[in-house]
Design an enzyme around this catalytic site. Sequence first.
Site, PDB file in Angstrom:
ATOM      1  N   HIS A   1       0.950  -1.132   0.107  1.00 29.01           N
ATOM      2  CA  HIS A   1      -0.101   0.140   0.003  1.00 29.01           C
ATOM      3  C   HIS A   1       1.004   1.220   0.024  1.00 29.01           C
ATOM      4  O   HIS A   1       1.509   1.697   1.277  1.00 29.01           O
ATOM      5  CB  HIS A   1      -0.837   0.021   1.197  1.00 29.01           C
ATOM      6  CG  HIS A   1      -1.798   1.067   1.619  1.00 29.01           C
ATOM      7  ND1 HIS A   1      -3.124   0.942   1.612  1.00 29.01           N
ATOM      8  CD2 HIS A   1      -1.767   2.547   1.283  1.00 29.01           C
ATOM      9  CE1 HIS A   1      -3.830   2.437   1.452  1.00 29.01           C
ATOM     10  NE2 HIS A   1      -3.013   3.026   1.297  1.00 29.01           N
TER      11      HIS A   1
ATOM     12  N   ASP B   1       1.598   2.512   3.679  1.00 29.66           N
ATOM     13  CA  ASP B   1       0.521   3.608   3.417  1.00 29.66           C
ATOM     14  C   ASP B   1       1.487   5.053   3.412  1.00 29.66           C
ATOM     15  O   ASP B   1       1.001   6.104   3.910  1.00 29.66           O
ATOM     16  CB  ASP B   1      -0.349   3.750   4.587  1.00 29.66           C
ATOM     17  CG  ASP B   1      -1.421   4.764   4.279  1.00 29.66           C
ATOM     18  OD1 ASP B   1      -1.603   5.235   2.857  1.00 29.66           O
ATOM     19  OD2 ASP B   1      -2.508   5.242   5.219  1.00 29.66           O
TER      20      ASP B   1
ATOM     21  N   LYS C   1      -9.499  -0.282  -5.811  1.00 25.79           N
ATOM     22  CA  LYS C   1      -9.511   0.346  -4.699  1.00 25.79           C
ATOM     23  C   LYS C   1     -10.742   0.777  -4.314  1.00 25.79           C
ATOM     24  O   LYS C   1     -11.143   1.546  -5.087  1.00 25.79           O
ATOM     25  CB  LYS C   1      -8.113   1.253  -4.557  1.00 25.79           C
ATOM     26  CG  LYS C   1      -8.144   2.005  -3.109  1.00 25.79           C
ATOM     27  CD  LYS C   1      -7.657   1.200  -2.006  1.00 25.79           C
ATOM     28  CE  LYS C   1      -7.926   1.970  -0.621  1.00 25.79           C
ATOM     29  NZ  LYS C   1      -6.884   2.620  -0.390  1.00 25.79           N
TER      30      LYS C   1
ATOM     31  N   HIS D   1       1.544   5.353  -1.613  1.00 25.29           N
ATOM     32  CA  HIS D   1       1.484   6.493  -2.379  1.00 25.29           C
ATOM     33  C   HIS D   1       2.346   7.215  -2.931  1.00 25.29           C
ATOM     34  O   HIS D   1       3.544   7.667  -2.242  1.00 25.29           O
ATOM     35  CB  HIS D   1       0.388   7.331  -1.340  1.00 25.29           C
ATOM     36  CG  HIS D   1      -0.726   7.156  -0.902  1.00 25.29           C
ATOM     37  ND1 HIS D   1      -1.996   7.161  -1.432  1.00 25.29           N
ATOM     38  CD2 HIS D   1      -0.724   6.315   0.239  1.00 25.29           C
ATOM     39  CE1 HIS D   1      -2.793   6.760  -0.787  1.00 25.29           C
ATOM     40  NE2 HIS D   1      -2.339   6.042   0.318  1.00 25.29           N
TER      41      HIS D   1
ATOM     42  N   HIS E   1     -10.557   0.965   1.680  1.00 21.22           N
ATOM     43  CA  HIS E   1     -10.430   1.805   2.963  1.00 21.22           C
ATOM     44  C   HIS E   1     -11.635   1.599   3.595  1.00 21.22           C
ATOM     45  O   HIS E   1     -12.713   2.260   3.190  1.00 21.22           O
ATOM     46  CB  HIS E   1     -10.482   3.441   2.331  1.00 21.22           C
ATOM     47  CG  HIS E   1      -9.942   4.363   3.439  1.00 21.22           C
ATOM     48  ND1 HIS E   1      -8.806   4.932   3.652  1.00 21.22           N
ATOM     49  CD2 HIS E   1     -10.902   4.800   4.441  1.00 21.22           C
ATOM     50  CE1 HIS E   1      -8.877   5.804   4.507  1.00 21.22           C
ATOM     51  NE2 HIS E   1      -9.946   5.455   5.128  1.00 21.22           N
TER      52      HIS E   1
ATOM     53  N   HIS F   1      -4.778  -0.594   5.905  1.00 21.15           N
ATOM     54  CA  HIS F   1      -4.235   0.092   7.001  1.00 21.15           C
ATOM     55  C   HIS F   1      -5.035  -0.252   8.148  1.00 21.15           C
ATOM     56  O   HIS F   1      -5.573   0.746   8.769  1.00 21.15           O
ATOM     57  CB  HIS F   1      -3.807   1.325   6.541  1.00 21.15           C
ATOM     58  CG  HIS F   1      -4.952   2.155   5.498  1.00 21.15           C
ATOM     59  ND1 HIS F   1      -6.280   2.116   5.778  1.00 21.15           N
ATOM     60  CD2 HIS F   1      -4.669   2.745   4.560  1.00 21.15           C
ATOM     61  CE1 HIS F   1      -6.906   2.723   4.775  1.00 21.15           C
ATOM     62  NE2 HIS F   1      -5.996   3.359   4.238  1.00 21.15           N
TER      63      HIS F   1
HETATM   64  C1  NCD Z   1      -3.519   8.972   2.274  1.00 18.14           C
HETATM   65  C2  NCD Z   1      -3.271   9.918   1.386  1.00 18.14           C
HETATM   66  O1  NCD Z   1      -2.519  10.964   1.478  1.00 18.14           O
HETATM   67  O2  NCD Z   1      -3.168   9.758   0.117  1.00 18.14           O
HETATM   68  N1  NCD Z   1      -3.477   9.336   3.796  1.00 18.14           N
HETATM   69  C3  NCD Z   1      -3.780   8.829   4.645  1.00 18.14           C
HETATM   70  O3  NCD Z   1      -3.811   9.436   5.757  1.00 18.14           O
HETATM   71  N2  NCD Z   1      -3.404   7.545   4.875  1.00 18.14           N
HETATM   72  C4  NCD Z   1      -4.838   8.395   1.759  1.00 18.14           C
HETATM   73  C5  NCD Z   1      -5.335   7.050   2.708  1.00 18.14           C
HETATM   74  O4  NCD Z   1      -4.589   6.109   2.188  1.00 18.14           O
HETATM   75  O5  NCD Z   1      -5.979   7.240   3.383  1.00 18.14           O
HETATM   76 ZN    ZN Z   2      -3.167   5.116   1.629  1.00 19.38          ZN
END
Ligand code: NCD
Ligand code: ZN
Length: 305
Positions: free
Chosen positions: A15, A249, A101, A17, A138, A176
Site C-alpha cells: 500500500h 501507506d 481500490k 502513495h 479503505h 491499513h
Molecule cells: C492517504 C493519502 O494521503 O493519499 N492519507 C492517509 O492519511 N493515509 C490516503 C489514505 O490511504 O487514506
Molecule cells: Zn493510503
Amino acid sequence: MSEKEFIIRKPDDWHLHLRDGEMLASVIQHSAANFERAIIMPNLVPPVVTTDDAIAYKDRINQVIPPGMSFQPLMTLYLTEATKTSDIKQGVDLGVVTALKLYPAGATTNSENGVKEFGNVYSILEFMAEVDIPLLIHGEVTDPEIDIFDREAVFIERVLDPLRKRIPELRIVMEHITTKDAVDYVIQGGPNIAATVTTHHLIINRNAYLAGGIRPHYYCLPVAKRETHRMALRSAVCSGNEKFFLGTDSAPHLDGAKENACGCAGIYTSVNTLSCLAHVFEDENALDKLEGFVSVHGPSFYKQK
Ligand code: NCD
Ligand code: ZN
C-alpha cells in the site's frame, strides 16, 4: 546493545502513495531502495480510474526509477460507480491491473470520486470475484454522526460484513487496519480476507498527535487509536499470522499542507520504515517473524511469486 545481522528477501510494500510529477520523482528512490514491488494507490488528482490511466501512470513511474534499481509498480484502479467491467477485464488481461481500490466517498485524501452507494458497485464486485482480482478497501464509514475513532469498527459491521456475506468468493484486503475489531474480524474471516498494517500504526497511538500539542506529521487516516488497539496490531503481526502483511501507506504531502489550520492526512514513511519495523519486531521478541510480514505473506495473498 549487541549487533545482529540477518538476511531477508527484499520486502514489498502492499500500500503505497507515490503521487505524480515532481513529488513522484523525489520519493521514488526511497521505495525503490527498500522494496522490490509496491501496490500503487490510485488517488491522484484526477484519479487513476481506467486501464489507460493505469498504463500511463505506470510509465511515468517507470521513467523515474533511478538507474540500476529494480522496482516493480503493481497498479490499481480507483473504483467508481461508473467503472466498466470490460475495462477491468482489459487491465487484467494485459497484466497491468493488479487490484481495485474502494474508497468510500469522502473517507480520506482525494476520495471525492469514490463510492457513495455500495449497492451501485455490487455487480462490479461480483465480476471481480469471477476473475479473481482482489478488492482493496479503505474501511471507514463517512457518516458524520459516527465518531472518527469508531469509523473502522462501524464500517466492518455496516458495510464489510454484509458485502462479504453477499460475495464470499471476493478476495479482500482491508487496508491499513487500526483496531482490535479489524484484527479479530480478519483472523476469523476465512481465507478470502487479509489486511495490510502500516509501520506507524504499530508505533504510535492517539497520544502521539494529540497529547502535549497537536503534531500534524502524525496525522493520518484512519487515525491512530488508543493503546489497546496498537497492542492488538502488534500481536497480530508478531504472531506470524499470514493474513497480515506490510502496507506502509507512505503518503507524502508538502509541509505546508501538513502544517496548516486544516492539515491533510498522510504520513511519509518509506524513508525509514524497515528500520522502524525491525525495532518493533525486536521489542516483541519476534525478529524471526519480520520476513513473513514484509516479504512473504503479501505475495502469497496476491498470488504473486
Ligand atoms: C492517504 C493519502 O494521503 O493519499 N492519507 C492517509 O492519511 N493515509 C490516503 C489514505 O490511504 O487514506
Ligand atoms: Zn493510503
